[in-house]
Scaffold this motif. Structure first.
Motif, mmCIF file in Angstrom:
data_model
loop_
_atom_site.group_PDB
_atom_site.id
_atom_site.type_symbol
_atom_site.label_atom_id
_atom_site.label_comp_id
_atom_site.label_asym_id
_atom_site.label_seq_id
_atom_site.Cartn_x
_atom_site.Cartn_y
_atom_site.Cartn_z
ATOM 1 N N VAL A 37 0.823 -1.214 0.000
ATOM 2 C CA VAL A 37 0.000 0.000 0.000
ATOM 3 C C VAL A 37 0.856 1.263 0.000
ATOM 4 C CG1 VAL A 37 -1.725 1.238 1.404
ATOM 5 C CG2 VAL A 37 -1.910 -1.193 1.110
ATOM 6 N N THR A 38 2.152 1.135 0.244
ATOM 7 C CA THR A 38 3.030 2.289 0.377
ATOM 8 C C THR A 38 3.208 3.029 -0.947
ATOM 9 O OG1 THR A 38 4.229 1.145 2.116
ATOM 10 C CG2 THR A 38 5.311 3.036 1.119
ATOM 11 N N PRO A 39 2.808 4.313 -1.024
ATOM 12 C CA PRO A 39 3.046 5.099 -2.240
ATOM 13 C C PRO A 39 4.488 5.600 -2.286
ATOM 14 C CG PRO A 39 1.874 6.421 -0.647
ATOM 15 C CD PRO A 39 2.042 5.063 -0.033
ATOM 16 N N HIS A 40 5.009 5.788 -3.486
ATOM 17 C CA HIS A 40 6.391 6.248 -3.635
ATOM 18 C C HIS A 40 6.475 7.694 -4.095
ATOM 19 C CE1 HIS A 40 7.655 2.211 -2.862
ATOM 20 N NE2 HIS A 40 6.859 1.769 -3.819
ATOM 21 N N VAL A 41 5.418 8.206 -4.734
ATOM 22 C CA VAL A 41 5.361 9.606 -5.153
ATOM 23 C C VAL A 41 4.010 10.180 -4.749
ATOM 24 C CG1 VAL A 41 6.954 9.434 -7.094
ATOM 25 C CG2 VAL A 41 4.556 8.951 -7.449
ATOM 26 N N GLU A 42 3.950 11.493 -4.683
ATOM 27 C CA GLU A 42 2.697 12.184 -4.404
ATOM 28 C C GLU A 42 2.636 13.424 -5.281
ATOM 29 O OE1 GLU A 42 2.520 13.656 -0.402
ATOM 30 O OE2 GLU A 42 4.473 14.583 -0.547
ATOM 31 N N VAL A 43 1.459 14.012 -5.371
ATOM 32 C CA VAL A 43 1.343 15.261 -6.111
ATOM 33 C C VAL A 43 1.127 16.394 -5.117
ATOM 34 C CG1 VAL A 43 0.581 14.330 -8.308
ATOM 35 C CG2 VAL A 43 -1.091 14.781 -6.568
ATOM 36 N N ILE A 44 1.878 17.473 -5.325
ATOM 37 C CA ILE A 44 1.798 18.653 -4.470
ATOM 38 C C ILE A 44 1.208 19.779 -5.305
ATOM 39 C CG2 ILE A 44 3.140 20.309 -3.126
ATOM 40 C CD1 ILE A 44 5.258 18.090 -2.827
ATOM 41 N N SER A 45 0.247 20.474 -4.763
ATOM 42 C CA SER A 45 -0.389 21.569 -5.477
ATOM 43 C C SER A 45 0.500 22.812 -5.396
ATOM 44 C CB SER A 45 -1.754 21.853 -4.861
ATOM 45 O OG SER A 45 -2.561 22.541 -5.755
ATOM 46 N N ARG A 46 0.817 23.391 -6.555
ATOM 47 C CA ARG A 46 1.641 24.604 -6.625
ATOM 48 C C ARG A 46 0.893 25.668 -7.406
ATOM 49 N NH1 ARG A 46 7.177 23.086 -5.756
ATOM 50 N NH2 ARG A 46 7.087 22.845 -3.522
ATOM 51 N N ARG A 47 1.035 26.884 -6.969
ATOM 52 C CA ARG A 47 0.401 28.017 -7.661
ATOM 53 C C ARG A 47 1.412 28.584 -8.650
ATOM 54 N NH1 ARG A 47 -4.594 30.087 -8.021
ATOM 55 N NH2 ARG A 47 -4.643 32.344 -8.243
ATOM 56 N N ASN B 259 -3.475 26.565 -10.454
ATOM 57 C CA ASN B 259 -2.833 25.576 -9.594
ATOM 58 C C ASN B 259 -2.439 24.377 -10.446
ATOM 59 O OD1 ASN B 259 -3.082 26.918 -7.143
ATOM 60 N ND2 ASN B 259 -5.179 26.186 -6.863
ATOM 61 N N ILE B 260 -1.224 23.914 -10.277
ATOM 62 C CA ILE B 260 -0.801 22.715 -10.994
ATOM 63 C C ILE B 260 -0.381 21.660 -9.981
ATOM 64 C CG2 ILE B 260 -0.091 23.895 -13.110
ATOM 65 C CD1 ILE B 260 2.797 23.686 -12.126
ATOM 66 N N GLN B 261 -0.539 20.415 -10.377
ATOM 67 C CA GLN B 261 -0.163 19.297 -9.532
ATOM 68 C C GLN B 261 1.251 18.867 -9.908
ATOM 69 O OE1 GLN B 261 -2.281 17.942 -7.146
ATOM 70 N NE2 GLN B 261 -3.654 19.627 -7.640
ATOM 71 N N HIS C 66 9.433 19.455 -13.356
ATOM 72 C CA HIS C 66 10.544 20.412 -13.259
ATOM 73 C C HIS C 66 10.197 21.623 -12.403
ATOM 74 C CE1 HIS C 66 8.116 21.985 -16.569
ATOM 75 N NE2 HIS C 66 8.658 23.171 -16.332
ATOM 76 N N PHE C 67 8.919 21.759 -11.967
ATOM 77 C CA PHE C 67 8.528 22.851 -11.067
ATOM 78 C C PHE C 67 8.801 22.519 -9.611
ATOM 79 C CE2 PHE C 67 5.586 24.013 -14.605
ATOM 80 C CZ PHE C 67 6.193 25.225 -14.900
ATOM 81 N N ARG C 68 9.338 21.342 -9.360
ATOM 82 C CA ARG C 68 9.626 20.920 -7.989
ATOM 83 C C ARG C 68 10.904 21.630 -7.519
ATOM 84 N NH1 ARG C 68 10.201 15.453 -8.753
ATOM 85 N NH2 ARG C 68 12.435 15.746 -8.891
ATOM 86 N N PHE C 69 10.745 22.566 -6.584
ATOM 87 C CA PHE C 69 11.906 23.272 -6.064
ATOM 88 C C PHE C 69 11.758 23.563 -4.601
ATOM 89 C CE2 PHE C 69 9.432 26.125 -8.878
ATOM 90 C CZ PHE C 69 8.717 26.821 -7.935
#
Length: 158
Positions: free
Chosen positions: A71-81, A86-88, A155-158
């Motif tokens: 059941v363990t997830p390895h990635v998640e989506v984070i909401s960014r403005r 808003n993008i995931q 690539h928006f992950r910072f």
């Protein structure tokens, strides 16, 4: 560094299985500080798994750990403005958060099942997770599908 790293919480082992992961799981089951009731729910679920497993040579605790791993997830989506929308953004999860998310997924999916007691609900959800089916595994796959669909924004992950 702006953020100070949190001290990792130390969990004492539980009385029956002598495993700190069980204590952590029971803490997630617990409501209103009723830890004895949460322990009873977990131990009754383990007894029920011992009854459910027919030809499986693994113990109930090993089945629970295997189900938790499934059941363990390895990635998640984070909401960014970004701009006006808003993008995931998909992001990897830390190992500590993975375990917490898996436990919460398993407990929340068990609580919406139709069995009579929470111990039975939890036992059948753990058994389904062990066999890689059931609601918790579907939710994990949905999380992964959302991350895969939004891979273009990684690539928006910072």
């Amino acid at each position: 560094m702006r953020k100070v790293k949190k001290k990792e919480k130390v969990y004492f082992p539980d009385p029956k299985f002598n495993d700190p992961l069980v204590t952590r799981f029971v803490n997630h089951i617990m409501k209103n500080g009723k830890k004895n009731i949460a322990y009873n729910i977990f131990y009754n679920a383990m007894n029920k798994i011992d009854i459910i497993k027919e030809k499986e040579e693994k113990s109930a605790l090993e089945i629970w750990k295997e189900g938790l791993k499934n059941v363990t997830p390895h990635v998640e989506v984070i909401s960014r403005r970004m701009g006006g929308s808003n993008i995931q953004v998909p992001a990897p999860i830390s190992s500590n958060s993975k375990i917490t998310k898996a436990m919460k997924l398993l407990i929340s999916c068990a609580s919406i099942r139709t069995e009579k007691t929470m111990a039975n609900k939890l036992a059948y959800e753990i058994w389904d997770a062990f066999q890689e089916q059931g609601e918790a595994v579907k939710r994990k796959e949905n999380i992964h599908k959302m991350a895969e669909a939004n891979k273009a924004f990684s690539h928006f992950r910072f």
